[in-house]
Scaffold this motif. Sequence first.
Motif, short mmCIF file in Angstrom:
data_model
loop_
_atom_site.label_atom_id
_atom_site.label_comp_id
_atom_site.label_asym_id
_atom_site.label_seq_id
_atom_site.Cartn_x
_atom_site.Cartn_y
_atom_site.Cartn_z
N MET A 126 0.84 -1.18 0.00
CA MET A 126 0.00 0.00 0.00
C MET A 126 0.89 1.24 0.00
O MET A 126 1.81 1.36 0.80
N THR A 127 0.59 2.16 -0.89
CA THR A 127 1.37 3.37 -1.03
C THR A 127 0.61 4.55 -0.44
O THR A 127 -0.58 4.71 -0.67
N ASP A 128 1.30 5.37 0.31
CA ASP A 128 0.75 6.61 0.81
C ASP A 128 1.47 7.76 0.13
O ASP A 128 2.66 7.68 -0.17
N TYR A 129 0.74 8.82 -0.14
CA TYR A 129 1.28 9.97 -0.85
C TYR A 129 1.24 11.21 0.02
O TYR A 129 0.24 11.46 0.70
N THR A 130 2.29 11.99 -0.04
CA THR A 130 2.29 13.27 0.67
C THR A 130 1.33 14.21 -0.03
O THR A 130 0.86 13.94 -1.15
N ILE A 131 1.05 15.32 0.59
CA ILE A 131 0.11 16.27 -0.01
C ILE A 131 0.64 16.78 -1.35
O ILE A 131 -0.12 16.95 -2.30
N GLY A 132 1.95 16.99 -1.45
CA GLY A 132 2.54 17.46 -2.71
C GLY A 132 2.44 16.41 -3.80
O GLY A 132 2.12 16.73 -4.95
N GLU A 133 2.70 15.16 -3.44
CA GLU A 133 2.59 14.08 -4.42
C GLU A 133 1.15 13.90 -4.88
O GLU A 133 0.88 13.74 -6.08
N ALA A 134 0.22 13.95 -3.93
CA ALA A 134 -1.19 13.80 -4.28
C ALA A 134 -1.64 14.95 -5.18
O ALA A 134 -2.35 14.73 -6.16
N ALA A 135 -1.21 16.15 -4.87
CA ALA A 135 -1.57 17.31 -5.68
C ALA A 135 -1.04 17.15 -7.11
O ALA A 135 -1.75 17.45 -8.07
N ASP A 136 0.19 16.68 -7.24
CA ASP A 136 0.77 16.46 -8.58
C ASP A 136 -0.02 15.40 -9.35
O ASP A 136 -0.30 15.57 -10.53
N ILE A 137 -0.35 14.32 -8.69
CA ILE A 137 -1.09 13.23 -9.35
C ILE A 137 -2.46 13.72 -9.82
O ILE A 137 -2.90 13.40 -10.93
N LEU A 138 -3.12 14.51 -8.99
CA LEU A 138 -4.48 14.97 -9.28
C LEU A 138 -4.52 16.24 -10.13
O LEU A 138 -5.58 16.66 -10.56
N HIS A 139 -3.37 16.87 -10.31
CA HIS A 139 -3.28 18.14 -11.05
C HIS A 139 -4.11 19.24 -10.38
O HIS A 139 -4.85 19.97 -11.04
N VAL A 140 -3.99 19.30 -9.06
CA VAL A 140 -4.60 20.37 -8.27
C VAL A 140 -3.51 20.96 -7.40
O VAL A 140 -2.39 20.45 -7.35
N THR A 141 -3.83 22.01 -6.68
CA THR A 141 -2.84 22.61 -5.79
C THR A 141 -2.95 21.99 -4.39
O THR A 141 -3.98 21.42 -4.03
#
Length: 94
Positions: free
Chosen positions: A1-16
């Motif tokens: 299971m992978t967890d993403y930091t807020i920056g990684e999640a934002a990059d993946i989702l293309h949001v800030t």
Amino acid sequence: MTDYTIGEAADILHVTTRTLRHWDHIGLLTPGWRTWADHRLYTEADLERALQILVYREAGVPLREIAEILAEPATARDTLRRQRAVLTRRIGHL
């Protein structure tokens, strides 16, 4: 299971990261984990929910309504029907 930091999640989702913090603040998308230093960590399930939010946002649905839609347990078929209804209304307005 992978967890993403807020920056990684934002990059993946293309949001800030600000968007993710806002969604967390209003209870729309709460991260699955927090570190001992209170840093947000997003799970795969969190990212899937975020994608649903983005689909509804793209259709012009206000965040308050998105929260209500996602709060109701539904099957994939029901979700797609709801999305179709939203898009049909939007087409009618255009």
